[in-house]
Motif scaffolding. Structure first.
Motif, short mmCIF file in Angstrom:
data_model
loop_
_atom_site.label_atom_id
_atom_site.label_comp_id
_atom_site.label_asym_id
_atom_site.label_seq_id
_atom_site.Cartn_x
_atom_site.Cartn_y
_atom_site.Cartn_z
N LEU A 132 -10.89 8.42 6.27
CA LEU A 132 -11.11 7.80 4.96
C LEU A 132 -12.30 8.40 4.22
O LEU A 132 -12.43 8.23 3.01
CB LEU A 132 -11.33 6.29 5.13
CG LEU A 132 -10.08 5.46 5.39
CD1 LEU A 132 -10.45 4.01 5.65
CD2 LEU A 132 -9.12 5.54 4.20
N GLN B 180 0.82 -1.20 0.00
CA GLN B 180 0.00 0.00 0.00
C GLN B 180 0.86 1.26 0.00
O GLN B 180 0.44 2.29 -0.53
CB GLN B 180 -0.97 -0.02 1.18
CG GLN B 180 -2.00 -1.15 1.00
CD GLN B 180 -3.28 -0.91 1.74
OE1 GLN B 180 -3.26 -0.72 2.96
NE2 GLN B 180 -4.40 -0.96 1.03
N LEU C 28 -4.41 3.80 4.55
CA LEU C 28 -4.59 2.38 4.83
C LEU C 28 -3.26 1.73 5.21
O LEU C 28 -3.19 0.94 6.17
CB LEU C 28 -5.19 1.68 3.61
CG LEU C 28 -6.65 2.03 3.31
CD1 LEU C 28 -7.06 1.48 1.94
CD2 LEU C 28 -7.57 1.50 4.40
N ALA D 6 -12.77 9.26 0.10
CA ALA D 6 -14.01 8.69 -0.42
C ALA D 6 -14.88 9.76 -1.05
O ALA D 6 -15.50 9.55 -2.11
CB ALA D 6 -14.77 7.97 0.69
N GLY E 95 -5.75 7.61 -0.09
CA GLY E 95 -6.40 6.43 0.47
C GLY E 95 -5.41 5.33 0.81
O GLY E 95 -5.44 4.77 1.91
N ALA F 217 -14.01 3.08 -6.43
CA ALA F 217 -13.04 3.44 -5.40
C ALA F 217 -13.74 4.05 -4.19
O ALA F 217 -13.36 3.77 -3.04
CB ALA F 217 -12.01 4.43 -5.96
N SER G 255 -13.96 2.44 5.66
CA SER G 255 -14.29 3.34 6.75
C SER G 255 -15.24 2.67 7.74
O SER G 255 -15.05 2.73 8.96
CB SER G 255 -14.92 4.63 6.19
OG SER G 255 -15.37 5.47 7.24
N LEU H 194 -13.52 2.62 -0.33
CA LEU H 194 -13.08 3.46 0.77
C LEU H 194 -14.16 3.62 1.83
O LEU H 194 -13.88 3.64 3.04
CB LEU H 194 -12.64 4.83 0.24
CG LEU H 194 -11.37 4.82 -0.61
CD1 LEU H 194 -11.15 6.18 -1.27
CD2 LEU H 194 -10.15 4.45 0.24
#
Length: 236
Positions: free
Chosen positions: A131, A74, A96, A135, A92, A145, A153, A149
């Motif tokens: 998040l 990530q 994460l 988002a 994002g 996406a 969340s 997200l």
């Protein structure tokens, strides 16, 4: 969610005394699939502990998987998301990745037998709210996406409930939500990977607006506002 176009844009300017400016763009593969795959694996590993699929004695091993597998992938998605001028993917994936690393480190340093860690609960609540920012950005054009997200969340909010209370019901609910998130993230990775390979949408990713134009429009329309992007304009 694709990388920059393999062309360059130039601006001769209206002032004859101002030198011409050439902007070079480097094509890259979309970093979203690897980021979503890392999310799918990480949340499934955590759910396996919460649902009892793995014994509590495996907690340290799960933490090591988060550090060695999920975090670097990530982080890679975060870096190349920003290099690809995709702030949704960059932000994002960065959040994460940092969450998995923090979760693993706290778990590894917690005393044996500790079931819930309030510090992790507060972290999960903060990440859950955080998040919502990428988002919301994704909702303007990248609906798949945005869904991933938002699901992440919700998953972290439920995990916060478990870490703050230690109630088994929260572990069950959070673990189930984690499995659902894993499936959604796997679909997102597959759909975006196939799209990047074929250069057209095969599986639905629900693009709209500028995101749809990035796949269907021409190069000129995509580079029309490049002079106002971060790294090109004088100030961020």
């Amino acid at each position: 969610m694709t990388g920059p176009a393999p062309e360059s844009a130039s601006d001769e300017g209206t002032d004859p005394d101002r030198p011409a400016v050439r902007i070079g763009l480097r094509p890259i593969a979309s970093p979203a699939p690897v980021g979503f795959m890392a999310l799918a694996v990480a949340t499934l590993m955590l759910s396996s502990l919460q649902l009892g699929w793995l014994p509590a004695s495996e907690r340290d091993h799960v933490s090591l998987v988060l550090i060695a597998f999920a975090f670097p992938l990530q982080l890679l998605g975060c870096v190349f998301g920003f290099l690809g001028r995709d702030i949704v993917v960059g932000t994002g994936m960065g959040m994460l990745g940092g969450t998995w690393l923090s979760t693993a480190v706290v778990s590894l340093t917690s005393p044996p037998g500790v079931i819930a860690v309030p510090t992790l609960g507060v972290l999960m609540l903060a990440v859950s709210v955080g998040l919502l920012v990428p988002a919301a950005g994704a909702a303007t054009g990248k609906l798949l996406a945005a869904a991933v997200l938002l699901a992440a969340s919700a998953r972290f909010a439920l995990t916060a409930g478990y870490e703050l209370t230690g109630a088994p019901i929260w572990a069950t609910i959070s673990g189930t939500a984690g499995v659902a998130l894993s499936v959604l993230a796997l679909y997102g990775a597959l759909a975006l990977l196939i799209e990047d390979i074929s250069k057209r949408t095969i599986l639905p990713v629900f693009r709209r607006g500028g995101s749809r134009a990035s796949m269907r429009g021409n190069l000129g329309s995509q580079l029309g506002s490049i002079e106002r992007e971060a790294g090109v304009r004088e100030q961020l």
